[in-house]
Design an enzyme around this catalytic site. Structure first.
Site, PDB file in Angstrom:
ATOM      1  N   THR A   1       0.803  -1.226   0.000  1.00 26.26           N
ATOM      2  CA  THR A   1       0.000   0.000   0.000  1.00 26.26           C
ATOM      3  C   THR A   1       0.838   1.280   0.000  1.00 26.26           C
ATOM      4  O   THR A   1       1.856   1.374   0.694  1.00 26.26           O
ATOM      5  CB  THR A   1      -0.933  -0.021   1.228  1.00 26.26           C
ATOM      6  N   GLU A   2       0.374   2.238  -0.792  1.00 31.95           N
ATOM      7  CA  GLU A   2       0.959   3.591  -0.822  1.00 31.95           C
ATOM      8  C   GLU A   2      -0.190   4.590  -0.725  1.00 31.95           C
ATOM      9  O   GLU A   2      -1.351   4.210  -0.885  1.00 31.95           O
ATOM     10  CB  GLU A   2       1.714   3.813  -2.139  1.00 31.95           C
TER      11      GLU A   2
ATOM     12  N   SER B   1      -6.588   0.107  -2.729  1.00 30.53           N
ATOM     13  CA  SER B   1      -7.364  -0.898  -3.476  1.00 30.53           C
ATOM     14  C   SER B   1      -6.789  -1.094  -4.871  1.00 30.53           C
ATOM     15  O   SER B   1      -6.737  -2.206  -5.382  1.00 30.53           O
ATOM     16  CB  SER B   1      -8.822  -0.444  -3.593  1.00 30.53           C
TER      17      SER B   1
ATOM     18  N   ASP C   1      -5.534 -15.615  -2.861  1.00 30.18           N
ATOM     19  CA  ASP C   1      -6.607 -16.610  -2.880  1.00 30.18           C
ATOM     20  C   ASP C   1      -6.491 -17.537  -1.668  1.00 30.18           C
ATOM     21  O   ASP C   1      -7.482 -18.100  -1.214  1.00 30.18           O
ATOM     22  CB  ASP C   1      -6.548 -17.444  -4.163  1.00 30.18           C
TER      23      ASP C   1
ATOM     24  N   GLY D   1     -26.148  -3.388  25.672  1.00 34.18           N
ATOM     25  CA  GLY D   1     -26.457  -2.045  26.173  1.00 34.18           C
ATOM     26  C   GLY D   1     -25.231  -1.327  26.701  1.00 34.18           C
ATOM     27  O   GLY D   1     -24.129  -1.469  26.158  1.00 34.18           O
TER      28      GLY D   1
ATOM     29  N   GLU E   1      -6.308  -6.601   3.026  1.00 34.25           N
ATOM     30  CA  GLU E   1      -6.332  -7.686   2.031  1.00 34.25           C
ATOM     31  C   GLU E   1      -7.559  -7.608   1.131  1.00 34.25           C
ATOM     32  O   GLU E   1      -8.134  -8.628   0.746  1.00 34.25           O
ATOM     33  CB  GLU E   1      -6.221  -9.048   2.703  1.00 34.25           C
ATOM     34  N   GLY E   2      -7.936  -6.386   0.812  1.00 34.29           N
ATOM     35  CA  GLY E   2      -9.072  -6.161  -0.077  1.00 34.29           C
ATOM     36  C   GLY E   2     -10.323  -5.832   0.707  1.00 34.29           C
ATOM     37  O   GLY E   2     -10.802  -6.645   1.493  1.00 34.29           O
ATOM     38  N   THR E   3     -10.842  -4.623   0.471  1.00 33.72           N
ATOM     39  CA  THR E   3     -12.017  -4.170   1.235  1.00 33.72           C
ATOM     40  C   THR E   3     -13.272  -4.951   0.826  1.00 33.72           C
ATOM     41  O   THR E   3     -13.271  -5.690  -0.161  1.00 33.72           O
ATOM     42  CB  THR E   3     -12.287  -2.671   0.956  1.00 33.72           C
TER      43      THR E   3
ATOM     44  N   GLN F   1     -15.860  -3.773  -0.612  1.00 35.91           N
ATOM     45  CA  GLN F   1     -16.278  -3.392  -1.968  1.00 35.91           C
ATOM     46  C   GLN F   1     -15.403  -4.084  -3.021  1.00 35.91           C
ATOM     47  O   GLN F   1     -15.900  -4.499  -4.072  1.00 35.91           O
ATOM     48  CB  GLN F   1     -16.184  -1.865  -2.147  1.00 35.91           C
TER      49      GLN F   1
HETATM   50  C1  LIG Z   1      -4.417  -1.594  10.193  1.00 36.38           C
HETATM   51  C2  LIG Z   1      -4.055  -1.773   8.767  1.00 36.38           C
HETATM   52  C3  LIG Z   1      -3.105  -2.702   8.415  1.00 36.38           C
HETATM   53  C4  LIG Z   1      -2.721  -2.856   7.077  1.00 36.38           C
HETATM   54  N1  LIG Z   1      -1.722  -3.731   6.757  1.00 36.38           N
HETATM   55  C5  LIG Z   1      -1.236  -3.730   5.486  1.00 36.38           C
HETATM   56  C6  LIG Z   1      -0.063  -4.482   5.163  1.00 36.38           C
HETATM   57  O1  LIG Z   1       0.506  -5.206   5.975  1.00 36.38           O
HETATM   58  N2  LIG Z   1       0.446  -4.351   3.910  1.00 36.38           N
HETATM   59  C7  LIG Z   1      -0.144  -3.568   2.958  1.00 36.38           C
HETATM   60  O2  LIG Z   1       0.383  -3.492   1.850  1.00 36.38           O
HETATM   61  N3  LIG Z   1      -1.273  -2.874   3.229  1.00 36.38           N
HETATM   62  C8  LIG Z   1      -1.819  -2.930   4.471  1.00 36.38           C
HETATM   63  N4  LIG Z   1      -2.930  -2.188   4.766  1.00 36.38           N
HETATM   64  C9  LIG Z   1      -3.570  -1.382   3.736  1.00 36.38           C
HETATM   65  C10 LIG Z   1      -4.900  -1.944   3.293  1.00 36.38           C
HETATM   66  O3  LIG Z   1      -4.723  -3.119   2.537  1.00 36.38           O
HETATM   67  C11 LIG Z   1      -5.612  -0.822   2.520  1.00 36.38           C
HETATM   68  O4  LIG Z   1      -6.005   0.140   3.478  1.00 36.38           O
HETATM   69  C12 LIG Z   1      -6.802  -1.309   1.742  1.00 36.38           C
HETATM   70  O5  LIG Z   1      -6.375  -2.110   0.675  1.00 36.38           O
HETATM   71  C13 LIG Z   1      -7.648  -0.150   1.211  1.00 36.38           C
HETATM   72  O6  LIG Z   1      -6.859   0.771   0.561  1.00 36.38           O
HETATM   73  P1  LIG Z   1      -6.976   2.342   0.909  1.00 36.38           P
HETATM   74  O7  LIG Z   1      -6.908   2.469   2.388  1.00 36.38           O
HETATM   75  O8  LIG Z   1      -6.014   3.084   0.090  1.00 36.38           O
HETATM   76  O9  LIG Z   1      -8.457   2.717   0.485  1.00 36.38           O
HETATM   77  P2  LIG Z   1      -8.960   3.107  -0.970  1.00 36.38           P
HETATM   78  O10 LIG Z   1      -8.469   2.129  -1.965  1.00 36.38           O
HETATM   79  O11 LIG Z   1      -8.664   4.544  -1.210  1.00 36.38           O
HETATM   80  O12 LIG Z   1     -10.525   2.906  -0.812  1.00 36.38           O
HETATM   81  C14 LIG Z   1     -11.347   3.841  -0.106  1.00 36.38           C
HETATM   82  C15 LIG Z   1     -12.775   3.326  -0.190  1.00 36.38           C
HETATM   83  O13 LIG Z   1     -13.187   3.242  -1.556  1.00 36.38           O
HETATM   84  C16 LIG Z   1     -13.625   1.925  -1.869  1.00 36.38           C
HETATM   85  N5  LIG Z   1     -13.233   1.593  -3.253  1.00 36.38           N
HETATM   86  C17 LIG Z   1     -11.993   1.677  -3.790  1.00 36.38           C
HETATM   87  N6  LIG Z   1     -12.011   1.267  -5.080  1.00 36.38           N
HETATM   88  C18 LIG Z   1     -13.293   0.913  -5.341  1.00 36.38           C
HETATM   89  C19 LIG Z   1     -13.954   0.397  -6.501  1.00 36.38           C
HETATM   90  N7  LIG Z   1     -13.307   0.157  -7.637  1.00 36.38           N
HETATM   91  N8  LIG Z   1     -15.260   0.130  -6.395  1.00 36.38           N
HETATM   92  C20 LIG Z   1     -15.956   0.364  -5.242  1.00 36.38           C
HETATM   93  N9  LIG Z   1     -15.387   0.867  -4.131  1.00 36.38           N
HETATM   94  C21 LIG Z   1     -14.064   1.113  -4.183  1.00 36.38           C
HETATM   95  C22 LIG Z   1     -12.924   1.040  -0.874  1.00 36.38           C
HETATM   96  O14 LIG Z   1     -13.614  -0.191  -0.673  1.00 36.38           O
HETATM   97  C23 LIG Z   1     -12.942   1.913   0.370  1.00 36.38           C
HETATM   98  O15 LIG Z   1     -14.178   1.793   1.014  1.00 36.38           O
HETATM   99  C24 LIG Z   1      -3.356  -2.064   6.087  1.00 36.38           C
HETATM  100  C25 LIG Z   1      -4.356  -1.143   6.448  1.00 36.38           C
HETATM  101  C26 LIG Z   1      -4.699  -0.984   7.755  1.00 36.38           C
HETATM  102  C27 LIG Z   1      -5.751   0.037   8.096  1.00 36.38           C
END
Ligand SMILES: Cc1cc2nc3c(=O)[nH]c(=O)nc-3n(C[C@H](O)[C@H](O)[C@H](O)COP(=O)(O)OP(=O)(O)OC[C@H]3O[C@@H](n4cnc5c(N)ncnc54)[C@H](O)[C@@H]3O)c2cc1C
Length: 411
Positions: free
Chosen positions: A144-145, A150, A262, A364, A388-390, A392
């Site tokens: 992640t950056e 996502s 997967d 409560g 690991e993928g939200t 959505q």
């Molecule tokens: C506590 C914690 C630990 C983590 N650990 C790791 C780790 O070890 N290594 C690592 O690499 N990452 C890690 N992550 C990152 C995590 O995988 C990302 O936060 C996650 O993939 C979502 O990316 P983002 O936060 O940039 O949200 P975004 O991608 O900006 O998404 C924001 C919102 O938009 C929605 N969205 C985005 N694209 C779409 C689409 N095409 N259609 C519909 N909705 C969409 C998303 O579901 C979300 O609700 C961690 C995050 C947290 C909070």
């Protein structure tokens, strides 16, 4: 015929994980929720236990900064190589062990030494020599950056070949166990003009002077698990630390390594299932103390609304559990399981979050207070529907697979 019993061979593993969950995780749950960023020393005592679980298959190279699954090519599944199609191997063992551990505390489970999502990538794509150098070490995963969450294909961190080294530059955020792991698997692009095929995983020793810890995040939940942000400043690593092929192959590369997920998504589902079970068990006790009996044979109209709601939550929980078991079983049997993995993670992430919040509500003011772990579990569980993928993104993957659309066709 589908047999829904837990395979008896996993009973010792489940008992061992439950013991750790009760004696170490639950016992220290609140302490490390309050002392965010303090290293949970008690986990060091677990080293021997982890070896034991690992030998039993519960903890091989795993999920979201946690434990888990075998390589997609089945290399690590070979250990349980019964020929028939009912094989329950490393993925099933990992899932069952994780459900127990996360019943104890998901934050502490994520903080366990020697675990880390990085090992899943190493197990999936490392060559023999790399497996010897990196196998079994505590490895975090840095994909992640700020502009690539996502959409991991948007990664901007670059890797430039310079003699016998790659030079990495960029920023990584939200790296689970990033400040504690020995290795960080950093995903960077060899050529930004060539899209996802040019994105490769590189193993960086955490002590590398070019890898600079910027900060540790303060979080809603899983506070026992550190989450780090890094800057890579002309970070030099040997060329042999690139995992997989250095060739930019449009048809494989990134996609191939991403299939690692997967196997790890069912494990993240398992984490949510474990937390949700903890919530349900505690809520059942609190309801009983309040004089509300749950009667599975009585029709809904003849028992309290709270009891009806509890039964509905349990059936939802069971559906999530069965989906995760199915996805893990398919991985053990080397069946393509992208669809089931994403379904399992979407269902468990959503159901776990809903159950935890409903349990707080049912209990409560007691449920909302720090006197109970329910309020903590409601905070902890949310991340399992994000990393690991939200939610959505899982639904998007499911839709693409069901409709036969590519990622370019359905965004
Ligand atoms: C506590 C914690 C630990 C983590 N650990 C790791 C780790 O070890 N290594 C690592 O690499 N990452 C890690 N992550 C990152 C995590 O995988 C990302 O936060 C996650 O993939 C979502 O990316 P983002 O936060 O940039 O949200 P975004 O991608 O900006 O998404 C924001 C919102 O938009 C929605 N969205 C985005 N694209 C779409 C689409 N095409 N259609 C519909 N909705 C969409 C998303 O579901 C979300 O609700 C961690 C995050 C947290 C909070």
């Amino acid at each position: 015929m589908i047999n829904l019993e837990t395979p008896p061979k996993f009973a010792p593993l489940i008992a061992q994980a439950r013991h750790v969950a009760t004696e170490i995780f639950r016992a220290n749950s609140r302490k490390y929720d309050r002392a965010e960023h303090a290293y949970p020393r008690e986990l060091d005592m677990l080293a021997a236990m982890i070896e034991g679980l690992s030998d039993g298959g519960a903890l091989d190279g795993a999920g979201a900064g946690a434990v888990g699954g075998a390589g997609h090519d089945g290399r690590h599944n070979g250990r349980h190589a019964e020929p028939e199609a009912v094989r329950n191997g490393t993925n099933m063992a990992s899932l069952l062990g994780l459900i127990e551990l996360c019943w104890g505390d998901v934050g502490l489970m994520l903080a366990m030494p020697r675990q880390g999502l990085g090992q899943a990538a190493i197990a999936a794509v490392a060559n023999r020599e790399q497996l010897q150098r990196f196998g079994g070490r505590w490895a975090a995963m840095a994909i992640t950056e700020a502009e690539a969450g996502s959409d991991s294909a948007a990664i901007r961190t670059t890797a430039r070949l310079d003699g016998d080294a790659y030079v990495l530059n960029g920023e990584k955020i939200y790296v689970t166990s990033g400040a504690r792991a020995e290795l960080i698997v950093v995903w960077a692009t060899l050529d930004r003009t060539q899209g996802r095929a040019a994105i490769k995983p590189f193993v960086v020793e955490r002590e590398n002077p070019g890898l600079k810890l910027e900060r540790l995040e303060r979080k809603l939940g899983i506070r026992a698990s550190d989450t780090a942000a890094f800057r890579l400043d002309d970070c030099r690593i040997p060329t042999e630390n690139l995992l997989g092929s250095p060739e930019i192959e449009a048809r494989r590369g990134f996609g191939g390594a991403m299939q690692t997920f997967d196997n790890t998504r069912p494990l993240v589902a398992g984490m949510a299932i474990g937390v949700a079970r903890a919530c349900l068990e505690r809520t059942r006790e609190l309801l009983a103390q309040a004089g509300i009996a749950i009667d599975y044979d009585a029709p809904p109209h003849s028992q309290p609304a709270a009891a009806c709601e509890f039964i509905a939550m349990e059936s939802d929980w069971e559906a999530a559990r069965l989906l995760a078991l199915q996805a893990a079983w398919m991985a053990d049997n080397r069946r393509p399981n992208s669809l089931q993995s994403s379904m399992a993670k979407a269902k468990a992430g959503r159901t776990g979050t809903e159950i935890a919040l409903r349990c707080v509500a049912l209990a409560g003011s007691v449920g909302y207070g720090e006197g109970e772990l329910l309020e903590k579990w409601a905070r902890d569980v949310k991340i399992l529907d994000i990393f690991e993928g939200t939610q959505q993104i899982q639904q998007l993957i499911v839709a693409r697979l069901l409709l036969g659309k590519t990622s370019a066709e359905l965004k």
